[in-house]
Design a protein around this motif. Structure first.
Motif, PDB file in Angstrom:
ATOM      1  N   ASP A 174      52.071  74.097  50.074  1.00 61.71           N
ATOM      2  CA  ASP A 174      53.290  74.294  50.870  1.00 61.71           C
ATOM      3  C   ASP A 174      53.440  75.751  51.305  1.00 61.71           C
ATOM      4  OD1 ASP A 174      55.500  73.399  52.155  1.00 61.71           O
ATOM      5  OD2 ASP A 174      56.588  72.768  50.355  1.00 61.71           O
ATOM      6  N   THR A 193      64.596  54.322  57.279  1.00 55.51           N
ATOM      7  CA  THR A 193      64.772  54.167  58.732  1.00 55.51           C
ATOM      8  C   THR A 193      63.999  52.952  59.248  1.00 55.51           C
ATOM      9  OG1 THR A 193      64.920  56.561  58.852  1.00 55.51           O
ATOM     10  CG2 THR A 193      64.634  55.418  60.932  1.00 55.51           C
ATOM     11  N   GLY A 246      60.814  62.812  52.468  1.00 55.53           N
ATOM     12  CA  GLY A 246      60.616  62.415  53.868  1.00 55.53           C
ATOM     13  C   GLY A 246      60.074  61.005  53.960  1.00 55.53           C
ATOM     14  N   GLY A 273      70.486  70.080  53.220  1.00 56.68           N
ATOM     15  CA  GLY A 273      69.545  69.599  52.201  1.00 56.68           C
ATOM     16  C   GLY A 273      68.585  70.643  51.677  1.00 56.68           C
ATOM     17  N   HIS A 274      68.903  71.909  51.879  1.00 58.41           N
ATOM     18  CA  HIS A 274      67.970  72.953  51.455  1.00 58.41           C
ATOM     19  C   HIS A 274      68.234  73.373  50.006  1.00 58.41           C
ATOM     20  CE1 HIS A 274      64.860  75.733  52.683  1.00 58.41           C
ATOM     21  NE2 HIS A 274      65.404  76.584  51.848  1.00 58.41           N
ATOM     22  N   LYS A 278      53.113  69.302  57.638  1.00 49.90           N
ATOM     23  CA  LYS A 278      52.362  70.555  57.538  1.00 49.90           C
ATOM     24  C   LYS A 278      51.577  70.790  58.817  1.00 49.90           C
ATOM     25  CE  LYS A 278      50.407  69.353  53.644  1.00 49.90           C
ATOM     26  NZ  LYS A 278      49.398  69.372  52.604  1.00 49.90           N
ATOM     27  N   TRP A 291      52.270  58.679  51.614  1.00 45.86           N
ATOM     28  CA  TRP A 291      52.560  57.963  52.861  1.00 45.86           C
ATOM     29  C   TRP A 291      52.059  56.525  52.823  1.00 45.86           C
ATOM     30  CZ3 TRP A 291      56.244  59.212  56.015  1.00 45.86           C
ATOM     31  CH2 TRP A 291      56.753  60.512  55.916  1.00 45.86           C
ATOM     32  N   PRO A 319      61.857  59.466  64.044  1.00 50.46           N
ATOM     33  CA  PRO A 319      62.745  59.271  62.879  1.00 50.46           C
ATOM     34  C   PRO A 319      62.229  59.904  61.591  1.00 50.46           C
ATOM     35  CG  PRO A 319      62.232  57.177  63.953  1.00 50.46           C
ATOM     36  CD  PRO A 319      61.441  58.219  64.650  1.00 50.46           C
ATOM     37  N   HIS A 320      60.921  59.990  61.401  1.00 51.30           N
ATOM     38  CA  HIS A 320      60.447  60.518  60.120  1.00 51.30           C
ATOM     39  C   HIS A 320      60.324  62.039  60.128  1.00 51.30           C
ATOM     40  CE1 HIS A 320      56.911  59.857  62.577  1.00 51.30           C
ATOM     41  NE2 HIS A 320      56.319  60.799  61.882  1.00 51.30           N
ATOM     42  N   LEU A 353      71.521  67.057  46.288  1.00 51.12           N
ATOM     43  CA  LEU A 353      71.366  68.268  47.090  1.00 51.12           C
ATOM     44  C   LEU A 353      71.252  67.927  48.573  1.00 51.12           C
ATOM     45  CD1 LEU A 353      70.685  71.411  47.030  1.00 51.12           C
ATOM     46  CD2 LEU A 353      68.306  70.716  47.113  1.00 51.12           C
ATOM     47  N   THR A 354      70.547  66.848  48.851  1.00 57.45           N
ATOM     48  CA  THR A 354      70.323  66.464  50.244  1.00 57.45           C
ATOM     49  C   THR A 354      71.370  65.450  50.721  1.00 57.45           C
ATOM     50  OG1 THR A 354      68.815  64.788  49.428  1.00 57.45           O
ATOM     51  CG2 THR A 354      67.827  66.839  50.184  1.00 57.45           C
ATOM     52  N   ARG A 355      72.317  65.167  49.861  1.00 54.79           N
ATOM     53  CA  ARG A 355      73.367  64.163  50.124  1.00 54.79           C
ATOM     54  C   ARG A 355      72.800  62.795  50.518  1.00 54.79           C
ATOM     55  NH1 ARG A 355      77.911  65.597  53.870  1.00 54.79           N
ATOM     56  NH2 ARG A 355      78.876  63.761  52.995  1.00 54.79           N
ATOM     57  N   LEU A 356      71.528  62.567  50.241  1.00 57.55           N
ATOM     58  CA  LEU A 356      70.939  61.258  50.538  1.00 57.55           C
ATOM     59  C   LEU A 356      71.540  60.204  49.617  1.00 57.55           C
ATOM     60  CD1 LEU A 356      67.267  62.332  51.207  1.00 57.55           C
ATOM     61  CD2 LEU A 356      68.823  61.293  52.847  1.00 57.55           C
ATOM     62  N   PHE A 381      62.074  65.638  60.054  1.00 58.97           N
ATOM     63  CA  PHE A 381      63.349  66.239  59.686  1.00 58.97           C
ATOM     64  C   PHE A 381      63.111  67.657  59.177  1.00 58.97           C
ATOM     65  CE2 PHE A 381      63.072  66.395  55.077  1.00 58.97           C
ATOM     66  CZ  PHE A 381      62.004  65.546  54.841  1.00 58.97           C
ATOM     67  N   GLY A 389      73.939  68.827  51.734  1.00 62.42           N
ATOM     68  CA  GLY A 389      74.067  68.329  53.107  1.00 62.42           C
ATOM     69  C   GLY A 389      72.820  67.559  53.478  1.00 62.42           C
ATOM     70  N   LEU A 390      72.958  66.637  54.408  1.00 67.06           N
ATOM     71  CA  LEU A 390      71.805  65.830  54.816  1.00 67.06           C
ATOM     72  C   LEU A 390      70.805  66.685  55.588  1.00 67.06           C
ATOM     73  CD1 LEU A 390      73.608  62.603  56.032  1.00 67.06           C
ATOM     74  CD2 LEU A 390      71.831  62.675  54.276  1.00 67.06           C
ATOM     75  N   PRO A 391      69.533  66.444  55.393  1.00 69.87           N
ATOM     76  CA  PRO A 391      68.540  67.174  56.190  1.00 69.87           C
ATOM     77  C   PRO A 391      68.794  66.968  57.689  1.00 69.87           C
ATOM     78  CG  PRO A 391      67.470  65.966  54.421  1.00 69.87           C
ATOM     79  CD  PRO A 391      68.901  65.530  54.425  1.00 69.87           C
ATOM     80  N   MET A 408      62.861  58.615  53.283  1.00 71.02           N
ATOM     81  CA  MET A 408      63.740  58.555  54.459  1.00 71.02           C
ATOM     82  C   MET A 408      63.105  57.707  55.561  1.00 71.02           C
ATOM     83  SD  MET A 408      64.775  62.543  54.202  1.00 71.02           S
ATOM     84  CE  MET A 408      65.409  62.893  55.819  1.00 71.02           C
ATOM     85  N   SER A 409      61.776  57.804  55.692  1.00 64.69           N
ATOM     86  CA  SER A 409      61.075  56.997  56.699  1.00 64.69           C
ATOM     87  C   SER A 409      61.156  55.513  56.357  1.00 64.69           C
ATOM     88  CB  SER A 409      59.610  57.416  56.787  1.00 64.69           C
ATOM     89  OG  SER A 409      59.525  58.729  57.238  1.00 64.69           O
ATOM     90  N   PHE A 451      67.912  63.504  60.574  1.00 61.20           N
ATOM     91  CA  PHE A 451      67.779  62.208  59.891  1.00 61.20           C
ATOM     92  C   PHE A 451      68.826  61.206  60.381  1.00 61.20           C
ATOM     93  CE2 PHE A 451      68.606  59.686  55.865  1.00 61.20           C
ATOM     94  CZ  PHE A 451      67.582  58.795  56.107  1.00 61.20           C
ATOM     95  N   LEU A 452      70.111  61.602  60.324  1.00 57.48           N
ATOM     96  CA  LEU A 452      71.182  60.725  60.814  1.00 57.48           C
ATOM     97  C   LEU A 452      71.974  61.478  61.882  1.00 57.48           C
ATOM     98  CD1 LEU A 452      72.744  59.051  57.632  1.00 57.48           C
ATOM     99  CD2 LEU A 452      71.081  58.080  59.213  1.00 57.48           C
ATOM    100  N   ASP A 472      62.821  74.598  56.584  1.00 53.92           N
ATOM    101  CA  ASP A 472      61.567  74.003  56.122  1.00 53.92           C
ATOM    102  C   ASP A 472      61.434  72.651  56.819  1.00 53.92           C
ATOM    103  OD1 ASP A 472      59.475  72.856  54.782  1.00 53.92           O
ATOM    104  OD2 ASP A 472      60.293  73.146  52.771  1.00 53.92           O
TER     105      ASP A 472
END
Lengths: 113, 425
Positions: free
Chosen positions: B415, A67, A60, B314-315, B248, A27, B290-291, A91-94, B293, B334-336, A63-64, B339-340, B244
């Protein structure tokens, strides 16, 4: 994990090495991006060529960064993602959202084109 | 005459000593009887006011766990509310951190040690002593403005020093006691949160004709951000999902319960799997920072036609293992979620054949590490499941969790680990 910062003209290049696996270190990259934005630097390249693996928390954080820069009318480019990291972007289409380049130099150059 | 004067002086000294001793005795008894920090501090202040004849007294404590005590001035107790010398206390604390010895200042505006400091004009004199526990500064006790005199005496300094020495350990004990109480309260709340979260997971796995189902979630901390769910859609359809949430602990757990409520409500609305995810994504996007997801695998099983339609945000790709040993990672991307706002999701379908086993998991399984930082990996999941086709869904998930723990070999996991199995009989 380590972060190196380099400013090329009006573009900041953050080179990360190691693993982006969460925790305060991960972070810290986002904090760096936020402080760049505060200093009016809103073109940022994150160089992942030395990053072995990104997990969901690392994702994440990226992504932050995306954004935060978007909200500041800035732009993020991700450079040098390894095949393994790229597969996570697929996988995440990012991959459809992040602006990716093969190398950091190309990413910086593309800001100027 | 000389003798009489001497005697009087001796008498005064003795009287003062008796007064001091009785005051210190009273103070020790009084503060020793309480374990409430605030009360103890109030009593110390009131005894100090009397002991050194001051107009005002303050106690300022520093926080234990901090690199910069100057920034962590946490509690100040003042005898009179009208002049809370907050700024001044910081200056004195800074001085005391370096010097750790009593400080007497008369006419502070002229004092060179504090030049550049803006003093309140009402402060004519002050006496500040350190509160030390095992040579560590835990705070300061300060008296302001000696009544009917220009400055505090060396006797005052000695007496206030004794009060501070007597009080420091008691203050520290009371503070530790309060910290412990707060920690216990937090633990209780966390236990409650864990109970609430456990109650959110399906307590009973639905009985579906022709299928054997199982699910398990093992949080890394008291509460986690993973979850799984079975949601009956109608008489012949069952929705399954495994999510997920980013982060945490408690924040992730709160978001997880929000996500679960969203998915449950959206599953009840008519529409396809992808439409359900698209609506859920919009809701999560609007409800979260925004952060925040979540990655999620979502599917609807029609157990009349054995058709399974699914989409992923996104899994990790679930693994389908057939009776003949064919292994197939489901094509998903797919996108998490969250997010968007305008994310779209692609839906795929397949038909369950007898003895097909679908394993859905979170990255807490695949990325579980041992001491050498070797991940458990997808291949180990496949190998383990492939050799246990004859086992029940419950046995497979329990066995896999054990296998992952064996791999980690006590190396702490960061995790949550969550698994679901759908097995066609």
């Amino acid at each position: 994990m380590a972060v190196k910062e380099k400013i090329v003209d009006d573009v900041a290049v953050l080179t990360i090495s190691g693993k982006l696996m969460g925790g305060p270190e991960t972070w810290a990259v986002h904090s760096k991006v936020k402080s760049l934005i505060a200093d009016k630097v809103n073109k940022v390249v994150i160089d992942l060529s030395k990053v072995k693996w990104v997990n969901s928390q690392g994702l994440g954080m990226l992504m932050s960064c995306f954004t935060s820069l978007k909200n500041a009318n800035g732009h993020l480019k991700i450079a040098g993602a390894t095949q393994k990291v790229n597969s996570l972007f697929m996988l995440t289409r990012l991959i459809t959202v992040f602006d990716t380049c093969e190398t950091a130099d190309r990413a910086v150059a593309s800001f100027h084109n | 005459m000389n003798n009489e004067q001497n005697l009087r002086k001796e008498l005064e000294k003795l009287q003062r000593a008796v007064k001091e001793l009785s005051l210190l005795n009273d103070l020790a008894r009084s503060i020793g009887a309480s374990n409430k920090l605030e009360k103890i501090m109030q009593k110390i202040i009131s005894y100090s006011l009397r002991a050194v004849s001051a107009e005002q007294c303050t106690i300022t404590l520093v926080r234990e766990k901090s690199d910069d005590p100057m920034k962590t001035l946490v509690r100040t107790m003042v005898s009179k509310a009208e002049h809370d010398p907050f700024h001044l206390n910081q200056v004195l604390l800074g001085w005391m951190l370096q010097n750790k010895k009593p400080l007497s200042v008369a006419n502070p505006q002229q004092d060179k040690r504090f030049s550049g400091i803006k003093w309140d004009m009402e402060i004519k004199s002050l006496l500040c002593v350190p509160l030390l526990v095992k040579s560590k500064l835990i705070g300061i006790l300060t008296a302001f403005n000696k009544i009917q005199a220009e400055k505090f005496t060396s006797e005052d300094m000695r007496l206030l020093g004794i009060i501070a020495a007597q009080s420091a350990q008691i203050i520290e004990n009371a503070r530790l006691y309060e910290e412990e109480k707060a920690l216990l309260r937090m633990k209780e709340e966390l236990n409650l949160a864990r109970q609430i979260q456990t109650d959110l997971l399906p307590s009973q796995i639905p009985d579906v004709p022709g299928y054997d189902l199982a699910g398990i979630s093992v949080p890394a901390e008291s509460v986690g951000g993973d979850y799984f769910d079975f949601i009956p859609v109608d008489e012949h359809r069952l929705a399954v999902c495994l999510g997920d949430v980013s982060g945490k602990g408690l924040p992730a757990a709160l978001l997880m319960s929000n996500l679960q409520a969203i998915i449950r409500s959206q599953t009840m609305m008519p529409g396809t799997v992808s439409e359900c995810l698209e609506r859920s994504n919009k809701l999560l996007y609007r409800n979260t920072a925004p952060h925040k997801f979540a990655t999620l695998f979502f599917g609807i099983l029609d157990f009349r036609s054995n058709q399974f339609c699914y989409a992923s945000a996104g899994h990790d790709r679930p693994i389908l293992i057939s009776a003949n040993g064919d292994i197939h990672e489901l094509e998903t991307a797919g996108l998490p979620l969250g997010f968007l706002e305008e994310a779209t999701y692609i839906e795929n379908c397949f038909e369950f054949k007898p003895d097909d086993l679908l394993m859905i998991y979170t990255d807490g399984i695949s990325e579980a590490m041992n001491k050498k930082e070797e991940e458990f990996g997808v291949n180990r999941i496949i190998n383990f499941v492939n050799r246990r086709h004859d086992k029940s869904a419950q046995e497979v998930i329990q066995g896999l969790i054990e296998e992952v723990k064996k791999h980690a070999n006590g190396f702490p996991q960061s995790d949550d680990m969550t698994l679901m199995v759908i097995k066609k009989l």
